[in-house]
Design a protein around this motif. Structure first.
Motif, mmCIF file in Angstrom:
data_model
loop_
_atom_site.group_PDB
_atom_site.id
_atom_site.type_symbol
_atom_site.label_atom_id
_atom_site.label_comp_id
_atom_site.label_asym_id
_atom_site.label_seq_id
_atom_site.Cartn_x
_atom_site.Cartn_y
_atom_site.Cartn_z
ATOM 1 N N VAL A 23 -0.186 -9.901 8.539
ATOM 2 C CA VAL A 23 -0.612 -8.724 7.768
ATOM 3 C C VAL A 23 -0.110 -7.457 8.455
ATOM 4 C CG1 VAL A 23 -2.640 -9.845 6.780
ATOM 5 C CG2 VAL A 23 -2.835 -8.697 8.976
ATOM 6 N N GLU A 24 -0.070 -6.359 7.696
ATOM 7 C CA GLU A 24 0.373 -5.089 8.267
ATOM 8 C C GLU A 24 -0.520 -4.657 9.421
ATOM 9 O OE1 GLU A 24 2.918 -2.881 7.820
ATOM 10 O OE2 GLU A 24 3.857 -4.430 6.603
ATOM 11 N N LYS A 25 -1.845 -4.800 9.234
ATOM 12 C CA LYS A 25 -2.795 -4.354 10.237
ATOM 13 C C LYS A 25 -4.005 -5.277 10.205
ATOM 14 C CE LYS A 25 -5.608 -0.409 11.515
ATOM 15 N NZ LYS A 25 -6.156 0.867 11.100
ATOM 16 N N LEU A 26 -4.494 -5.653 11.387
ATOM 17 C CA LEU A 26 -5.704 -6.458 11.455
ATOM 18 C C LEU A 26 -6.885 -5.599 11.021
ATOM 19 C CD1 LEU A 26 -5.152 -8.333 14.825
ATOM 20 C CD2 LEU A 26 -4.982 -9.272 12.517
ATOM 21 N N MET A 27 -7.746 -6.180 10.206
ATOM 22 C CA MET A 27 -8.890 -5.445 9.670
ATOM 23 C C MET A 27 -10.191 -6.072 10.163
ATOM 24 S SD MET A 27 -7.443 -4.714 5.886
ATOM 25 C CE MET A 27 -8.492 -3.307 5.663
ATOM 26 N N ASP A 28 -11.292 -5.370 9.935
ATOM 27 C CA ASP A 28 -12.601 -5.863 10.356
ATOM 28 C C ASP A 28 -12.909 -7.235 9.758
ATOM 29 O OD1 ASP A 28 -13.045 -3.637 11.906
ATOM 30 O OD2 ASP A 28 -14.240 -2.601 10.380
ATOM 31 N N ALA A 29 -12.449 -7.487 8.540
ATOM 32 C CA ALA A 29 -12.701 -8.771 7.887
ATOM 33 C C ALA A 29 -12.063 -9.924 8.656
ATOM 34 C CB ALA A 29 -12.176 -8.754 6.458
ATOM 35 N N HIS A 30 -10.921 -9.688 9.280
ATOM 36 C CA HIS A 30 -10.253 -10.734 10.066
ATOM 37 C C HIS A 30 -11.070 -11.069 11.311
ATOM 38 C CE1 HIS A 30 -6.594 -8.832 8.025
ATOM 39 N NE2 HIS A 30 -6.836 -9.984 7.412
ATOM 40 N N ASN A 35 -15.141 -14.490 14.128
ATOM 41 C CA ASN A 35 -16.488 -14.551 14.700
ATOM 42 C C ASN A 35 -17.332 -15.622 14.022
ATOM 43 O OD1 ASN A 35 -17.019 -12.868 16.946
ATOM 44 N ND2 ASN A 35 -16.729 -11.091 15.638
ATOM 45 N N THR A 36 -17.223 -15.731 12.708
ATOM 46 C CA THR A 36 -17.961 -16.757 11.974
ATOM 47 C C THR A 36 -17.504 -18.145 12.397
ATOM 48 O OG1 THR A 36 -18.263 -15.283 10.096
ATOM 49 C CG2 THR A 36 -18.489 -17.641 9.676
ATOM 50 N N GLN A 37 -16.202 -18.336 12.530
ATOM 51 C CA GLN A 37 -15.687 -19.632 12.959
ATOM 52 C C GLN A 37 -16.157 -19.977 14.365
ATOM 53 O OE1 GLN A 37 -11.518 -18.947 12.325
ATOM 54 N NE2 GLN A 37 -11.591 -19.688 10.226
ATOM 55 N N LEU A 38 -16.201 -18.992 15.250
ATOM 56 C CA LEU A 38 -16.692 -19.230 16.605
ATOM 57 C C LEU A 38 -18.172 -19.610 16.580
ATOM 58 C CD1 LEU A 38 -14.963 -16.321 18.558
ATOM 59 C CD2 LEU A 38 -14.402 -18.760 18.671
ATOM 60 N N ARG A 39 -18.938 -18.911 15.796
ATOM 61 C CA ARG A 39 -20.372 -19.193 15.720
ATOM 62 C C ARG A 39 -20.618 -20.605 15.194
ATOM 63 N NH1 ARG A 39 -22.135 -15.211 12.444
ATOM 64 N NH2 ARG A 39 -22.185 -16.563 10.634
ATOM 65 N N PHE A 40 -19.935 -20.989 14.117
ATOM 66 C CA PHE A 40 -20.128 -22.312 13.528
ATOM 67 C C PHE A 40 -19.648 -23.431 14.445
ATOM 68 C CE2 PHE A 40 -20.109 -20.881 8.806
ATOM 69 C CZ PHE A 40 -21.398 -20.401 8.956
ATOM 70 N N SER A 41 -18.596 -23.185 15.204
ATOM 71 C CA SER A 41 -18.030 -24.229 16.063
ATOM 72 C C SER A 41 -18.717 -24.308 17.420
ATOM 73 C CB SER A 41 -16.533 -23.975 16.272
ATOM 74 O OG SER A 41 -16.339 -22.796 17.040
ATOM 75 N N GLY A 42 -19.434 -23.252 17.806
ATOM 76 C CA GLY A 42 -20.087 -23.233 19.109
ATOM 77 C C GLY A 42 -19.171 -22.797 20.241
ATOM 78 N N MET A 43 -17.964 -22.375 19.920
ATOM 79 C CA MET A 43 -17.033 -21.898 20.944
ATOM 80 C C MET A 43 -17.286 -20.430 21.248
ATOM 81 S SD MET A 43 -13.445 -23.727 20.045
ATOM 82 C CE MET A 43 -13.546 -23.508 18.299
ATOM 83 N N GLU A 44 -16.802 -19.983 22.390
ATOM 84 C CA GLU A 44 -17.025 -18.600 22.808
ATOM 85 C C GLU A 44 -15.779 -17.735 22.720
ATOM 86 O OE1 GLU A 44 -18.741 -18.547 26.671
ATOM 87 O OE2 GLU A 44 -20.557 -19.562 26.033
ATOM 88 N N VAL A 45 -14.587 -18.325 22.780
ATOM 89 C CA VAL A 45 -13.349 -17.546 22.857
ATOM 90 C C VAL A 45 -12.451 -17.843 21.663
ATOM 91 C CG1 VAL A 45 -11.294 -17.052 24.227
ATOM 92 C CG2 VAL A 45 -13.448 -17.567 25.367
ATOM 93 N N GLY A 46 -11.911 -16.760 21.088
ATOM 94 C CA GLY A 46 -10.969 -16.903 19.994
ATOM 95 C C GLY A 46 -9.828 -15.907 20.145
ATOM 96 N N LEU A 47 -8.698 -16.248 19.570
ATOM 97 C CA LEU A 47 -7.547 -15.351 19.557
ATOM 98 C C LEU A 47 -7.167 -15.085 18.109
ATOM 99 C CD1 LEU A 47 -5.248 -16.903 22.302
ATOM 100 C CD2 LEU A 47 -6.672 -14.856 22.492
ATOM 101 N N LEU A 48 -6.926 -13.834 17.822
ATOM 102 C CA LEU A 48 -6.472 -13.428 16.504
ATOM 103 C C LEU A 48 -5.017 -12.997 16.655
ATOM 104 C CD1 LEU A 48 -7.440 -13.001 13.629
ATOM 105 C CD2 LEU A 48 -8.302 -10.773 14.300
ATOM 106 N N LEU A 49 -4.104 -13.732 16.022
ATOM 107 C CA LEU A 49 -2.669 -13.452 16.129
ATOM 108 C C LEU A 49 -2.166 -12.840 14.828
ATOM 109 C CD1 LEU A 49 -1.413 -16.816 17.674
ATOM 110 C CD2 LEU A 49 -2.102 -14.754 18.874
ATOM 111 N N ASN A 50 -1.409 -11.760 14.948
ATOM 112 C CA ASN A 50 -0.793 -11.139 13.784
ATOM 113 C C ASN A 50 0.715 -11.212 13.949
ATOM 114 O OD1 ASN A 50 -0.089 -9.695 11.556
ATOM 115 N ND2 ASN A 50 -0.926 -7.753 12.241
ATOM 116 N N PHE A 51 1.341 -12.068 13.164
ATOM 117 C CA PHE A 51 2.775 -12.291 13.302
ATOM 118 C C PHE A 51 3.624 -11.169 12.705
ATOM 119 C CE2 PHE A 51 1.102 -16.517 14.040
ATOM 120 C CZ PHE A 51 1.847 -16.894 15.142
ATOM 121 N N ARG A 52 3.013 -10.212 12.018
ATOM 122 C CA ARG A 52 3.759 -9.050 11.532
ATOM 123 C C ARG A 52 3.889 -7.976 12.605
ATOM 124 N NH1 ARG A 52 3.579 -7.889 5.734
ATOM 125 N NH2 ARG A 52 5.001 -6.254 6.305
ATOM 126 N N GLN A 53 3.103 -8.078 13.653
ATOM 127 C CA GLN A 53 3.145 -7.111 14.759
ATOM 128 C C GLN A 53 3.967 -7.732 15.891
ATOM 129 O OE1 GLN A 53 1.430 -4.002 14.823
ATOM 130 N NE2 GLN A 53 2.728 -3.650 16.584
#
Length: 69
Positions: A23-30, A35-53
């Motif tokens: 995407v052009e810019k990472l937004m709060d929804a991303h 965060n939702t995926q981390l909460r459901f999975s029980g994990m603490e660390v996540g990485l958000l990658l934007n291949f347009r940047q």
């Protein structure tokens, strides 16, 4: 609910969730999605990658930490 709604894009060593975007810019929804995926999975660390940047060091990679309250 859609069955695929909360699937991780990538899981590294059962410790780090990776959410990939193009995407052009990472937004709060991303960040909220990861965060939702981390909460459901029980994990603490996540990485958000934007291949347009490119390169990633210029804002294309963000670390998200989910702490248990």
């Amino acid at each position: 609910m859609v069955e695929r709604a909360y699937r991780l894009d990538l899981l590294v060593d059962d410790l780090v969730a990776v959410e990939a975007k193009a995407v052009e810019k990472l937004m709060d929804a991303h960040f909220a999605q990861l965060n939702t995926q981390l909460r459901f999975s029980g994990m603490e660390v996540g990485l958000l990658l934007n291949f347009r940047q490119w390169p990633f060091k210029d804002g294309g990679i963000k670390r998200v930490i989910h702490t248990r309250a």
